[in-house]
Design a protein around this motif. Structure first.
Motif, short mmCIF file in Angstrom:
data_model
loop_
_atom_site.label_atom_id
_atom_site.label_comp_id
_atom_site.label_asym_id
_atom_site.label_seq_id
_atom_site.Cartn_x
_atom_site.Cartn_y
_atom_site.Cartn_z
N VAL A 1 47.49 36.82 46.25
CA VAL A 1 46.95 35.78 45.38
C VAL A 1 47.98 35.42 44.33
N SER A 2 47.87 34.21 43.80
CA SER A 2 48.77 33.76 42.74
C SER A 2 48.28 34.26 41.39
N ILE A 3 49.22 34.50 40.51
CA ILE A 3 48.88 34.96 39.15
C ILE A 3 48.66 33.73 38.27
N GLY A 4 47.51 33.67 37.65
CA GLY A 4 47.13 32.49 36.88
C GLY A 4 47.82 32.37 35.54
N SER A 5 47.49 31.30 34.82
CA SER A 5 48.09 31.04 33.51
C SER A 5 47.76 32.12 32.49
N ASP A 6 46.67 32.87 32.73
CA ASP A 6 46.30 33.97 31.82
C ASP A 6 46.95 35.28 32.24
N GLY A 7 47.84 35.21 33.23
CA GLY A 7 48.53 36.42 33.69
C GLY A 7 47.69 37.31 34.58
N THR A 8 46.58 36.80 35.10
CA THR A 8 45.63 37.63 35.85
C THR A 8 45.56 37.23 37.32
#
Length: 372
Positions: A113-120
């Motif tokens: 999965v890709s890591i989102g803008s919140d780093g999660t």
């Protein structure tokens, strides 16, 4: 009789206490007993040392072992892809366990999965088991975090947590230092018009083997070559430095390849690019300083080639003597025209002169007579 009653009471109290302890132990055991009908999730948040979320990149999860139960005893059994790993799963805190299992991940089926803008990055609908998390693609400008293990469910000391939040503090991402190296080409037209399709080549060469270099394009000598047609600029590429490079200085030379383009004088300048790498608070800094042959700091590694056409040969002089030109005759002057004869007579002139004299004499005599 009283002693018997006291003993009976004490025995009853002990029995009540033991029953209570047993009940508490049973409750604790029941609290630690996983519910195999449930599924869980793992949310991983990646942060720098100053708690800043690191977005971008990906994270992959692998099911390394399944949770099993046998006569009330729970244990982990390695999945097929990791079955050959020689590891002890009774102590999940043992050093190197995650790294050892990561060596078998290439043969396993994972979920990325890709890591989102919140780093999660979040993984849902996970069956109970032991999971290996690996970052194969880090965020731009960061190192990949080290592999680590998580269990579903997770015992937090009081209860089993099926939706696990993880922040891998011991493996905080480290910001890479980067430098971009480029070269500029100029043409000075000293004589003639330089053609626009002449190509020039420049090389970036490390002072020692094993230096960090731009990704791709490195030749067998460990150098990077770029080409510029006419005047302009070209990029050698970006070089990344990580925490292992901290405290070191890397030096590269930049020079022009001397070609055989006609009418050009090549620039023989050799520049040096010095990259000093440092590390602080989870961040790697790469500082670039470029110098010329004299050691003077320059902002741009620029090369100038002079274009000068060869002078054209003068036209040859003939040995045959030129014929002597004939003298040009002087022009004959045109005679001035004379006035035509008018037939002038001179006797009337004499007569008029005599009459004039007589009038003058008569006038003088008249004035003398009146004055008496």
């Amino acid at each position: 009789m009283k002693k018997l009653r006291i003993c009976s009471l004490l025995l009853a109290a002990v029995l009540v206490y033991l029953l209570g302890v047993s009940a508490a132990a049973a409750d604790e055991h029941a609290a630690k007993q996983p519910d195999y009908s449930k599924t869980g999730s793992i949310s991983v948040t990646i942060r720098t040392a100053d708690k800043t979320p690191v977005s971008g990149g990906t994270l992959t999860i692998y099911e390394a072992a399944k949770a099993m139960v046998d006569n009330g005893d729970n244990y982990f059994a390695l999945t097929k892809a990791f079955a050959d790993a020689d590891v002890d799963l009774t102590n999940l805190e043992s050093a190197g366990l995650a790294e050892t299992l990561a060596g078998y991940a290439s043969g396993a089926e994972g979920t990325t999965v890709s890591i989102g803008s919140d780093g999660t990055a979040k993984f849902s609908s996970l069956e109970l088991g032991l999971y290996l998390l690996v970052q194969e693609t880090p965020a731009e400008g960061y190192e990949a975090i080290l592999p680590f293990l998580m269990t579903v469910p997770f015992w937090d000391g009081e209860a089993l947590i099926y939706d696990v939040d993880a922040t891998p503090k011991p493996v905080v991402a480290i910001a890479n230092g980067k430098v971009a190296l480029s070269v500029e080409k100029k043409i000075e037209e000293k004589a003639g018009k330089a053609p626009k399709d002449t190509a020039f080549q420049f090389t970036l060469t490390p002072k020692a083997k094993g230096y960090p270099m731009p990704a791709g394009g490195v030749n067998q000598d460990g150098a990077v070559t770029v080409s510029i047609t006419g005047s302009g600029t070209a990029d050698f590429g970006t070089i990344s430095y990580d925490s292992s490079n901290a405290g070191k200085t890397y030096t590269y030379t930049v020079a022009e390849f001397k070609g055989d383009a006609k009418n050009y004088t090549y620039d023989e300048t050799v520049y040096e690019a010095h990259v000093q790498v440092s590390y602080k608070d989870g961040k790697v800094t790469a500082t670039l300083v470029c110098t010329d042959a004299s050691g003077k700091t320059v902002d741009t590694m620029a090369f100038t080639n002079v274009y000068e056409e060869e002078p054209k040969p003068s036209p040859s002089v003939s040995s045959t003597p030129s014929p002597t030109p004939s003298p040009t005759p002087s022009p004959v002057p045109t005679p001035a025209k004379t006035l035509p004869k008018t037939g002038l007579l001179w006797w009337p002139v004499i007569l008029l002169a005599a009459l004039g004299i007589l009038f003058v004499v008569a006038g003088l005599a008249y004035r003398r007579g009146r004055s008496r």
